[in-house]
Design an enzyme around this catalytic site. Structure first.
Site, mmCIF file in Angstrom:
data_model
loop_
_atom_site.group_PDB
_atom_site.id
_atom_site.type_symbol
_atom_site.label_atom_id
_atom_site.label_comp_id
_atom_site.label_asym_id
_atom_site.label_seq_id
_atom_site.Cartn_x
_atom_site.Cartn_y
_atom_site.Cartn_z
ATOM 1 N N CYS A 76 0.881 -1.169 0.000
ATOM 2 C CA CYS A 76 0.000 0.000 0.000
ATOM 3 C C CYS A 76 0.916 1.216 0.000
ATOM 4 C CB CYS A 76 -0.905 -0.014 1.225
ATOM 5 S SG CYS A 76 -1.889 1.490 1.426
ATOM 6 N N CYS A 213 -5.119 6.546 -3.279
ATOM 7 C CA CYS A 213 -4.503 5.215 -3.399
ATOM 8 C C CYS A 213 -3.115 5.415 -3.978
ATOM 9 C CB CYS A 213 -5.343 4.295 -4.280
ATOM 10 S SG CYS A 213 -4.582 2.663 -4.529
#
Length: 283
Positions: A76, A213
């Site tokens: 991530c 993101c």
């Protein structure tokens, strides 16, 4: 037990971070993510990050990320930047940078002059140029790229189309589309914007839109370059929170299977401590 945590925001991506770099805790992080990430019912977050003891030489900690549904992600980007910020605050690393291992590889991060964090990422791989995919009553031109986690990228004409797209409906349909891989994919919609790109992301594991993101931002920047939409190897991308993330990369680097030698990828932006708290946890 009382479990201490730190809430962080990475350009709108929010995370619950737990410091376990000394190995004192034994946690079911998947169960913890399912319990604590529920918004309005618990702390609320896109995922849980645990800083675990390093398992490989040269790393300052090991990075484990669980999505809100408890599933593990290979990486991530914004979470990695937040973990690096916390690690630096804890005195890990050499004071100027930290190195950590995630399931997808080794990462390095350092502070930027504006107070953000720059994360050096692995080379992207598995680039598939845009092809037509029928989903949710329409035909979409979809490219694919793995930037530590798999991403689909759809470019739209302008920001009006980006604002108007029914992201939950279309993103969900593409996220599960068999043409985009058996494990599903994250889905990014991007449009030209002043100075770069604007984007919105439907994230698997969260199963909805997130405000940012990091790996998706990298995917959009790299696909924009590989598809001839820009010649820039330094790009600014505005995410749904309104924050701007910056992506840089080099062409002709080693690695980057199927991604035309793209390497030396960096992701820079805000990584902000929101608050520190504790919860009762019996898991």
């Amino acid at each position: 037990m009382k479990l201490q945590f730190v809430k962080f925001s990475g350009a709108g991506n929010d995370f619950i971070l737990i410091d376990n770099h000394d190995g004192r805790l034994s946690l079911d992080a998947a169960a913890l993510a399912r319990a604590l990430c529920s918004r309005r019912l618990a702390v609320g977050a896109d995922g849980v990050i645990v800083l675990d003891p390093p398992t490989q030489p040269g790393a300052d900690f090991a990075f484990t990320y669980h999505n809100a549904d408890g599933s593990v992600a290979g990486m991530c980007g914004n979470g990695g930047r937040c973990a690096a910020r916390l690690a630096l605050d804890l005195g890990l690393g050499d004071g100027t940078k930290v190195r950590f291992d995630a399931p997808s590889g080794r990462y390095e991060a350092e502070p930027t002059a504006d107070g953000g964090i720059r994360l050096s990422m692995i080379a992207p791989r598995g680039y598939v140029p845009a092809r037509s995919v029928d989903a949710s009553g329409g035909t979409w031109s979809v490219a694919s790229l793995d930037t530590g986690t798999p991403h689909a990228v759809v470019f739209l004409a302008d920001e009006a189309e980006l604002r108007g797209i029914e992201l939950d409906r279309v993103g969900r349909a593409l996220r599960h589309h068999p043409a985009l891989g058996p494990g599903g994919t994250n889905v990014n919609f991007a449009a030209p914007a002043a100075g770069g790109w604007a984007l919105r992301t439907f994230e698997r594991g969260v199963e909805g839109e997130t405000l940012a993101c990091g790996t998706g931002t990298v995917a959009v920047a790299v696909v924009a370059f590989l598809s001839g939409r820009t010649e820039r190897t330094q790009q600014a991308l505005r995410v749904a929170s309104g924050e701007t993330l910056r992506v840089g990369f080099a062409v002709g680097s080693a690695g980057g299977d199927g991604a035309a030698g793209i390497g030396q990828v960096t992701l820079s932006g805000e990584a902000r401590r929101v608050y520190t708290g504790e919860v009762e946890w019996t898991g």
